[in-house]
Scaffold this active site. Structure first.
Site, PDB file in Angstrom:
ATOM      1  N   ASP A 109      -7.516  -1.127   1.970  1.00 11.27           N
ATOM      2  CA  ASP A 109      -9.039  -2.211   1.634  1.00 11.27           C
ATOM      3  C   ASP A 109      -8.594  -3.549   2.139  1.00 11.27           C
ATOM      4  OD1 ASP A 109      -6.607  -2.006  -0.138  1.00 11.27           O
ATOM      5  OD2 ASP A 109      -7.585  -3.205  -1.558  1.00 11.27           O
TER       6      ASP A 109
ATOM      7  N   GLU B  64      -5.930  -1.472  -3.355  1.00 12.89           N
ATOM      8  CA  GLU B  64      -4.675  -1.841  -3.808  1.00 12.89           C
ATOM      9  C   GLU B  64      -4.837  -3.318  -4.160  1.00 12.89           C
ATOM     10  OE1 GLU B  64      -1.071  -4.018  -4.098  1.00 12.89           O
ATOM     11  OE2 GLU B  64      -2.638  -4.321  -2.239  1.00 12.89           O
TER      12      GLU B  64
END
Length: 391
Positions: free
Chosen positions: A78, A135
């Site tokens: 991400d 995350e």
């Protein structure tokens, strides 16, 4: 064991990384990234590629030999809600979103390791390539675990890495035990009676009470915790409903706390509630405290740290492998995996001239790609060594 053209692999990883950097996606929105990863893993000839694990996660499985042990290698995918200010040719094409933490590099390195291991082999057992979403806000690992990661793709141990600005490329660090902290979030809401700025005595405004609370919170670490415990309590926002000539009747204090032991986290929360109530009472306000635990401490398994150092010595050279002097107060949701299986998290250099993580000028250093890919492959080979290896 066939030998791969390393220069070609570096060129490919660099191209993958630039493509991912130009198309960043926020947590649980990594649809293009996940499709890119899955396509590459299938192209490499992995035995199984599963998509949609924990929302947008991908798990690739590669088997060789007859060994019944499995290890996992993890990368995060991400990006962040930051507007990129760099000028590279592959700059983010999505305003307000960028890879400001190097997850594009982490993903490219793990893809490189997958290709390396698929073509060269050199291990006996199963490697799981875990590409994790979300995350940055601490939800991706939990989502994958809740979606049956360990039941459907079991493994005995797990390894992950992160790039480190300020550490020269080609350097490697980790440490046994605590290496990254827990992160707790808090919100303190003070309620009173707002009014005209010229007549504070007619109401019961909250701004002075909020300012006193912020100052009093600083005594938690300095006066309520043992000096031997590492902890940080940071107020990051103070929001009121006041204006230039109107005193606020509502004030919100937001921030986070970092620590390495559950009992320290509990002590911080207890003291915060005591301070917030006592201060609010002193100023005649009502108060509500919300305290949540977003990340748990990342605790490396000591035995696996030794194995990580052994693999790193092969890739980086013994002289470039060091024990990190102290744990970091940053947080990582890789720690959630370690609540279920032993694991080890490591840092590799991103260069001394690198901008800090989460900075709009940050960029992953492509020179580090080969080190990460080779480390992933080497730890897999050492931990899944064939019975006659070394004979």
């Amino acid at each position: 064991m066939a030998s791969m053209d390393i220069d070609k692999l570096v060129a490919e990883m660099t191209a993958w990384r630039h493509d991912l950097h130009a198309h960043p996606e926020f947590g649980f929105e990594e649809k293009r990234t996940a499709a890119f990863v899955a396509s590459k893993l299938r192209e490499f000839g992995l035995d199984d590629v599963a998509e949609g694990i924990g929302g947008t996660g991908v798990v690739g499985t590669l088997r060789r030999g007859t060994g019944n042990r499995a290890i996992a290698l993890r990368a995060d995918m991400d990006a962040l809600r930051i507007t990129e200010q760099g000028t590279v040719a592959y700059c983010s094409t999505r305003p307000g979103t960028m890879h400001a933490c190097g997850h594009d590099g982490h993903t490219a390195m793990l893809l490189g390791a997958a290709k390396l291991l698929a073509e060269e082999g050199g291990f006996d057992g199963t490697v799981r390539f875990v590409f994790q979403p979300a995350e940055e806000w601490g939800k991706g690992a939990l989502a994958m675990l809740a979606d049956g990661l360990l039941e459907h793709f079991p493994f005995d141990e797990i390894y992950g890495l992160h790039n480190m600005p300020g550490l020269p490329v080609g350097k490697f660090e980790t440490r046994p035990g605590a290496i990254m902290s827990a992160e707790d979030n808090f919100e303190i809401t003070l309620k009173g009676v707002g009014g005209h700025a010229a007549r504070p005595h007619w109401g019961n405004e909250t701004l002075v009470a909020a300012c006193a609370t912020v100052v009093n919170l600083q005594t938690i670490v300095s006066r309520r915790l043992s000096p031997a415990d590492i902890a940080v309590v940071s107020v990051t926002e103070l929001i009121t409903d006041g204006t230039r000539n109107a005193l606020p009747g509502l004030a919100r204090i937001l921030g986070d706390a970092r620590s390495f032991r559950p009992e320290v986290s509990a002590r911080i929360e207890q003291q915060m509630r005591t301070i917030a109530k006592g201060t609010a009472d002193a100023y005649g306000c009502e108060v509500e405290v919300t305290y949540t635990r977003e990340f748990v401490p990342l605790l490396n398994d000591p035995a696996l740290v030794d194995h990580a150092f052994a693999a790193a010595a092969v890739v980086f050279g013994t002289e470039n492998v060091v024990v990190a002097a102290e744990p970091m107060t940053g947080s990582e949701d890789f720690a959630r995996f370690l609540e279920h299986v032993p694991g080890c998290f490591v840092f590799i250099g991103n260069g001394q001239e690198s901008a800090p993580l989460h900075n709009p000028h940050y960029d992953f250093n492509d020179d580090a790609l080969i080190f990460g890919a080779r480390f992933h492959a080497e730890i897999a080979r050492q931990r899944l060594a064939a019975p006659d290896a070394g004979q």
